[in-house]
Design a protein around this motif. Sequence first.
Motif, PDB file in Angstrom:
ATOM      1  N   ARG A  30      -2.240   9.484   8.921  1.00 42.91           N
ATOM      2  CA  ARG A  30      -3.570   9.074   8.449  1.00 42.91           C
ATOM      3  C   ARG A  30      -4.345   8.415   9.593  1.00 42.91           C
ATOM      4  NH1 ARG A  30      -4.282   9.086   2.741  1.00 42.91           N
ATOM      5  NH2 ARG A  30      -6.458   8.631   3.122  1.00 42.91           N
ATOM      6  N   THR A  39       3.797   1.363  -4.815  1.00 40.18           N
ATOM      7  CA  THR A  39       2.808   1.729  -3.787  1.00 40.18           C
ATOM      8  C   THR A  39       1.984   0.542  -3.303  1.00 40.18           C
ATOM      9  OG1 THR A  39       1.160   2.129  -5.500  1.00 40.18           O
ATOM     10  CG2 THR A  39       2.543   4.017  -4.837  1.00 40.18           C
ATOM     11  N   ALA A  49       2.753  -0.578   1.264  1.00 39.01           N
ATOM     12  CA  ALA A  49       1.301  -0.385   1.159  1.00 39.01           C
ATOM     13  C   ALA A  49       0.835   0.731   2.102  1.00 39.01           C
ATOM     14  CB  ALA A  49       0.575  -1.688   1.490  1.00 39.01           C
ATOM     15  N   PHE A  91      -5.065  -1.513  -1.643  1.00 43.18           N
ATOM     16  CA  PHE A  91      -3.638  -1.830  -1.514  1.00 43.18           C
ATOM     17  C   PHE A  91      -3.494  -3.247  -0.961  1.00 43.18           C
ATOM     18  CE2 PHE A  91      -4.294   2.632  -1.468  1.00 43.18           C
ATOM     19  CZ  PHE A  91      -3.214   3.185  -2.137  1.00 43.18           C
ATOM     20  N   ALA A  94      -2.071   8.184  -1.605  1.00 42.51           N
ATOM     21  CA  ALA A  94      -3.259   8.169  -2.472  1.00 42.51           C
ATOM     22  C   ALA A  94      -4.130   9.383  -2.168  1.00 42.51           C
ATOM     23  CB  ALA A  94      -4.042   6.880  -2.239  1.00 42.51           C
ATOM     24  N   GLY A 128      -7.177   2.953  -4.695  1.00 40.92           N
ATOM     25  CA  GLY A 128      -7.578   3.002  -3.283  1.00 40.92           C
ATOM     26  C   GLY A 128      -7.527   1.647  -2.606  1.00 40.92           C
ATOM     27  N   SER A 157      -9.269   4.511   1.748  1.00 39.12           N
ATOM     28  CA  SER A 157      -8.513   3.433   1.086  1.00 39.12           C
ATOM     29  C   SER A 157      -8.504   2.210   1.981  1.00 39.12           C
ATOM     30  CB  SER A 157      -7.093   3.888   0.746  1.00 39.12           C
ATOM     31  OG  SER A 157      -6.553   4.657   1.772  1.00 39.12           O
ATOM     32  N   ALA A 165       1.281   3.837   7.828  1.00 41.55           N
ATOM     33  CA  ALA A 165       0.202   4.751   7.445  1.00 41.55           C
ATOM     34  C   ALA A 165      -0.111   5.707   8.610  1.00 41.55           C
ATOM     35  CB  ALA A 165      -1.033   3.966   7.045  1.00 41.55           C
ATOM     36  N   GLU A 218      -0.530  -0.487  -4.757  1.00 43.98           N
ATOM     37  CA  GLU A 218      -1.931  -0.214  -5.098  1.00 43.98           C
ATOM     38  C   GLU A 218      -2.368  -1.127  -6.256  1.00 43.98           C
ATOM     39  OE1 GLU A 218      -2.746   3.844  -6.208  1.00 43.98           O
ATOM     40  OE2 GLU A 218      -4.829   3.675  -5.525  1.00 43.98           O
ATOM     41  N   ALA A 234      -0.820   4.010   0.621  1.00 42.01           N
ATOM     42  CA  ALA A 234      -2.184   4.440   0.951  1.00 42.01           C
ATOM     43  C   ALA A 234      -2.197   5.902   1.406  1.00 42.01           C
ATOM     44  CB  ALA A 234      -2.771   3.534   2.031  1.00 42.01           C
ATOM     45  N   CYS A 235      -1.095   6.352   2.051  1.00 43.24           N
ATOM     46  CA  CYS A 235      -1.017   7.753   2.497  1.00 43.24           C
ATOM     47  C   CYS A 235      -0.895   8.684   1.304  1.00 43.24           C
ATOM     48  CB  CYS A 235       0.210   7.972   3.376  1.00 43.24           C
ATOM     49  SG  CYS A 235       0.083   7.090   4.884  1.00 43.24           S
ATOM     50  N   ILE A 255      -6.339  -1.444   2.854  1.00 43.10           N
ATOM     51  CA  ILE A 255      -5.153  -2.291   2.685  1.00 43.10           C
ATOM     52  C   ILE A 255      -5.557  -3.708   3.084  1.00 43.10           C
ATOM     53  CG2 ILE A 255      -2.776  -2.741   3.413  1.00 43.10           C
ATOM     54  CD1 ILE A 255      -2.578   0.248   4.167  1.00 43.10           C
TER      55      ILE A 255
END
Length: 399
Positions: A11, A350, A387, A360, A394, A358, A146, A6, A352, A391-392, A148
Amino acid sequence: MAAIFAAGRGRRVLVLERTRDGGRKILVSGGGRCNILPSVAEPSRFVTDSSPNTLRKILTSWPLEEQRRFFEVEAGIPLALEAETGKLFPASNSARQVRDQLLALARRRGAEIRFEALASDLQPPAAPGDPWHIRLASGEEIAAASVIVATGGLSMPGTGSDGRGIDILRRLGQTIHETYPALTPLTLEPPRYTSLAGISRTVTLRAPGPKRTFSTRGGFLFTHRGYSGPAVLDVSHLAVRSRLAGGPPQSLRVQWTEMDAAAWNRLLRETPGTAFGLLRRHLPDRLAEALLADAGVEAGRPLPQLRREERLRLVEALADHPLPWTGDEGYPKAEVTGGGVALSEIDPRTMESRLHPGLFLCGEILDAFGPIGGHNFLWAWATGRAAGLGACAAEKISI
Ligand SMILES: Cc1cc2nc3c(=O)[nH]c(=O)nc-3n(C[C@H](O)[C@H](O)[C@H](O)COP(=O)(O)OP(=O)(O)OC[C@H]3O[C@@H](n4cnc5c(N)ncnc54)[C@H](O)[C@@H]3O)c2cc1C
């Protein structure tokens, strides 16, 4: 791994880790050497109560060759193959190097890591576009676009994973398939083979089931309380689950040498000398004595004089020995957790949650585990990367 990927996509990443230093399961893995990956991925040997197809899709999303390249090139951890087991270890044989260099890589890519930060609850966005809120045990609340969850299962809770993450997800409405200790030693009460403690062999261990017989070949170790070693750990989930189901205990059968029943039968018929004399050529003395006792055959009995029933009992003790067990060592010694978050509630591309955009999930918290041999890290790395990237991808919201 999720943080590494991520943060690598730019992010802002904050890792919340309850222990002082993190990655403690890496430190104790592989006897302190960290069996980081297998040399061959074997999705068919994984266990799940979810869809095996979904599991396979997730597991192969980061091919083994690419994982090897990641560790060697990006994380700077050269790997070495242990030829006799097919396991990959860091060439340094140092689990600490693996843990430290993964932390260092996450930081180099910009992730912030906070230790002694125990997450106690998760609050979903109040309305679309709102952030998630992570509540810490200290009372602090952190907002995030988000989240994780990589809190592991319930195995070896001293390393930090005590099932709190599973409870948080249960409260959020995720379906949790019943959890149970897996890859854990088995016990026998009252003990019968304490004099054999310390003896290790390569055996074939079979667990006959209603549909098929589970079979594994690998190390077997007599312990003071029962049995351990890779072959025992690999079959232990069947024993544990039979105990939890309250039905008949799972039958376990051991072939102590490479010779099967037919080969032993032939050898016992054709060999002169005593029973013990033959067995000790193929087995440690103490084990040979124990198997003769189990078969009810005197050690000094001349083989040509064996009655048919005696020979067949001895063949069974040598090639299809019913292994008595009464319990297991549970989560404190389990290498992984069986069961966990249902894979059907996860987007396999993903990671998710299908229930909560949002959110994960990755690693041992999910309903999947593999055999001994680096397969569980393979799962943790593959799901962590997916994940992190998921998350990136999303929707970005400003906080
Ligand atoms: C003794 C042993 C040896 C093993 N050897 C191997 C091996 O050689 N090869 C292999 O492939 N697998 C091995 N495994 C299995 C492997 O370690 C696990 O499959 C893997 O570590 C799972 O990764 P994870 O990140 O999902 O969970 P974990 O490694 O358990 O990590 C979860 C992290 O989350 C933290 N945490 C938990 N709850 C919270 C919370 N509420 N707030 C903040 N932080 C929290 C924990 O402190 C921990 O650091 C071994 C396991 C054990 C126990």
